[in-house]
Design a protein around this motif. Structure first.
Motif, PDB file in Angstrom:
ATOM      1  N   VAL A   1      -7.992  44.731  78.270  1.00  0.00           N
ATOM      2  CA  VAL A   1      -6.839  44.597  77.249  1.00  0.00           C
ATOM      3  C   VAL A   1      -7.008  45.993  76.444  1.00  0.00           C
ATOM      4  N   GLN A   2      -5.700  46.472  76.130  1.00  0.00           N
ATOM      5  CA  GLN A   2      -5.826  47.554  75.110  1.00  0.00           C
ATOM      6  C   GLN A   2      -4.722  47.135  74.000  1.00  0.00           C
ATOM      7  N   LEU A   3      -4.883  47.257  72.747  1.00  0.00           N
ATOM      8  CA  LEU A   3      -4.327  47.078  71.648  1.00  0.00           C
ATOM      9  C   LEU A   3      -3.880  48.501  71.081  1.00  0.00           C
ATOM     10  N   HIS A   4      -2.523  48.579  70.527  1.00  0.00           N
ATOM     11  CA  HIS A   4      -2.052  49.597  69.860  1.00  0.00           C
ATOM     12  C   HIS A   4      -1.373  49.343  68.723  1.00  0.00           C
ATOM     13  N   ALA A   5      -1.995  49.460  67.547  1.00  0.00           N
ATOM     14  CA  ALA A   5      -1.306  49.193  66.205  1.00  0.00           C
ATOM     15  C   ALA A   5      -0.370  50.443  65.581  1.00  0.00           C
ATOM     16  N   CYS A   6       0.587  50.055  65.028  1.00  0.00           N
ATOM     17  CA  CYS A   6       1.468  50.858  64.225  1.00  0.00           C
ATOM     18  C   CYS A   6       1.934  50.350  63.232  1.00  0.00           C
ATOM     19  N   TYR A 112     -13.969  38.262  68.153  1.00  0.00           N
ATOM     20  CA  TYR A 112     -12.703  39.130  68.688  1.00  0.00           C
ATOM     21  C   TYR A 112     -13.288  39.826  69.910  1.00  0.00           C
ATOM     22  N   ASP A 113     -12.573  40.083  70.981  1.00  0.00           N
ATOM     23  CA  ASP A 113     -13.334  40.887  72.065  1.00  0.00           C
ATOM     24  C   ASP A 113     -12.252  42.147  72.057  1.00  0.00           C
ATOM     25  N   TYR A 114     -11.300  42.429  71.481  1.00  0.00           N
ATOM     26  CA  TYR A 114     -10.594  43.489  71.786  1.00  0.00           C
ATOM     27  C   TYR A 114      -9.992  43.997  70.235  1.00  0.00           C
TER      28      TYR A 114
END
Length: 125
Positions: A1-6, A112-114
């Motif tokens: 899983v990849q998370l991208h915040a903006c 949390y893992d990611y």
């Protein structure tokens, strides 16, 4: 899983911002998604978490009533709507997710893992 915040930026006190965090990968296995923040010189702290099953939420006392976390499952995105911002909300905000299912809301970092890469929110007085 990849998370991208903006969505971070500079805003005046009493203003609003909405942060977004898009998840990719095995997003169906994320029962909790949340937000943390880290102010300059301080440790990272819990802000809010969204439970996918039922859509319930919980917040840190410092943001309760001003911030709202939500999730759009179709877009695999979690949001943090921040209203009535204060200078003390200035921080780098991180989105987070876990594939583990907890009975209680996970409010500690090690639950949390990611993690996303962080987005800076600066609130001027």
């Amino acid at each position: 899983v990849q998370l991208h915040a903006c969505g971070g930026g500079l805003v005046q006190a009493w203003g609003s911002l909405r942060l977004s965090c898009a998840a990719s990968g095995r997003t169906f296995s994320l029962p909790f998604m949340g937000w943390f923040r880290q102010a300059p010189g301080k440790e990272r702290e819990f802000v809010a978490v969204f439970r996918s099953s039922g859509g319930s939420t919980t917040y840190a006392d410092a943001v309760k009533g001003r911030f709202t976390i939500s999730r759009d499952n179709a877009k695999n995105t979690v949001y943090l709507q921040m209203n009535t911002l204060k200078p003390e909300d200035t921080a780098v905000y991180y989105c987070s997710a876990t594939s583990r299912n907890y009975y209680y809301y996970p409010i500690r970092e090690n639950a949390y893992d990611y993690w996303g890469q962080g987005t800076l929110v600066t609130v001027s007085s």
